[in-house]
Design a protein around this motif. Structure first.
Motif, PDB file in Angstrom:
ATOM      1  N   ARG A  24      47.073  40.221  49.024  1.00 52.54           N
ATOM      2  CA  ARG A  24      46.974  39.256  50.135  1.00 52.54           C
ATOM      3  C   ARG A  24      47.086  38.057  48.919  1.00 52.54           C
ATOM      4  N   SER A  25      47.883  36.667  49.467  1.00 58.90           N
ATOM      5  CA  SER A  25      47.926  35.106  48.013  1.00 58.90           C
ATOM      6  C   SER A  25      46.798  34.781  49.417  1.00 58.90           C
ATOM      7  N   LEU A  26      46.323  33.561  48.509  1.00 61.66           N
ATOM      8  CA  LEU A  26      46.017  32.823  48.599  1.00 61.66           C
ATOM      9  C   LEU A  26      46.077  31.403  48.272  1.00 61.66           C
ATOM     10  N   PRO A  45      40.578  29.612  51.018  1.00 59.43           N
ATOM     11  CA  PRO A  45      40.676  30.840  50.470  1.00 59.43           C
ATOM     12  C   PRO A  45      40.187  30.559  48.597  1.00 59.43           C
ATOM     13  N   CYS A  46      41.685  29.852  48.058  1.00 60.89           N
ATOM     14  CA  CYS A  46      41.408  30.287  46.393  1.00 60.89           C
ATOM     15  C   CYS A  46      40.469  29.887  46.410  1.00 60.89           C
ATOM     16  N   ASP A  47      39.575  27.842  46.628  1.00 63.16           N
ATOM     17  CA  ASP A  47      39.013  27.211  46.760  1.00 63.16           C
ATOM     18  C   ASP A  47      37.402  28.079  46.643  1.00 63.16           C
ATOM     19  N   GLU A  48      37.370  28.930  47.476  1.00 64.08           N
ATOM     20  CA  GLU A  48      36.115  29.523  47.498  1.00 64.08           C
ATOM     21  C   GLU A  48      36.009  30.558  46.544  1.00 64.08           C
ATOM     22  N   ILE A  64      45.077  30.452  39.828  1.00 62.49           N
ATOM     23  CA  ILE A  64      44.734  32.089  40.990  1.00 62.49           C
ATOM     24  C   ILE A  64      46.679  31.013  41.244  1.00 62.49           C
ATOM     25  N   TYR A  65      47.599  31.927  41.618  1.00 61.48           N
ATOM     26  CA  TYR A  65      48.997  31.804  41.969  1.00 61.48           C
ATOM     27  C   TYR A  65      49.066  33.114  42.561  1.00 61.48           C
ATOM     28  N   GLY A  66      49.720  32.251  44.331  1.00 62.68           N
ATOM     29  CA  GLY A  66      49.394  33.284  44.651  1.00 62.68           C
ATOM     30  C   GLY A  66      48.639  34.547  45.370  1.00 62.68           C
ATOM     31  N   SER A  67      48.875  35.899  44.264  1.00 61.26           N
ATOM     32  CA  SER A  67      47.833  36.591  44.790  1.00 61.26           C
ATOM     33  C   SER A  67      47.515  37.355  43.729  1.00 61.26           C
ATOM     34  N   ILE A  85      35.536  39.891  44.420  1.00 61.03           N
ATOM     35  CA  ILE A  85      37.035  39.327  44.897  1.00 61.03           C
ATOM     36  C   ILE A  85      36.852  40.920  45.962  1.00 61.03           C
ATOM     37  N   ALA A  86      36.857  41.456  46.478  1.00 56.94           N
ATOM     38  CA  ALA A  86      36.847  42.384  47.345  1.00 56.94           C
ATOM     39  C   ALA A  86      36.073  41.811  48.615  1.00 56.94           C
TER      40      ALA A  86
END
Length: 110
Positions: A24-26, A45-48, A64-67, A85-86
């Protein structure tokens, strides 16, 4: 509860760099960079994910870029990063009380 994030882990030709390609994209089309020791203020979500990954102490920086998550390792060991990550979207882990239907309805109505 929540849906685990699946990923493919790949190693870069540069030593100490590891990539995780997520399902998924973040960030959408944005690039996000994070460094160990810097405060992360956002709530996306990317920050978390960056907060959680940098809190392991195994990374010196993160992009982080996209997914795609590109991590620069502070040490040679990257064990446990995949579990972080999971579990990004896993909300109710053992020990966390699941709200009742009445509590959920009250949250929506307020």
């Amino acid at each position: 509860m929540g849906q685990p994030v699946t990923f493919l882990r790949t190693v870069s030709p540069r030593p100490g760099i590891v990539r995780f390609e997520l399902n998924r994209s973040l960030t959408g089309m944005g690039h996000e960079r994070y460094k160990a020791g810097e405060e992360i203020l956002g709530n996306r979500p990317c920050d978390e994910l960056a907060r959680r990954l940098l809190a392991t102490g195994r990374l010196s920086s993160l992009h982080i870029y996209g997914s795609v998550v590109t991590a620069e390792l502070a040490a040679a060991d990257d064990s446990g990063l995949g579990d972080v990550i999971a579990g990004l979207y896993t909300y109710y882990v053992p020990g966390v009380e699941i709200p009742s239907d009445e509590e959920l309805i009250a949250m929506v109505e307020s």
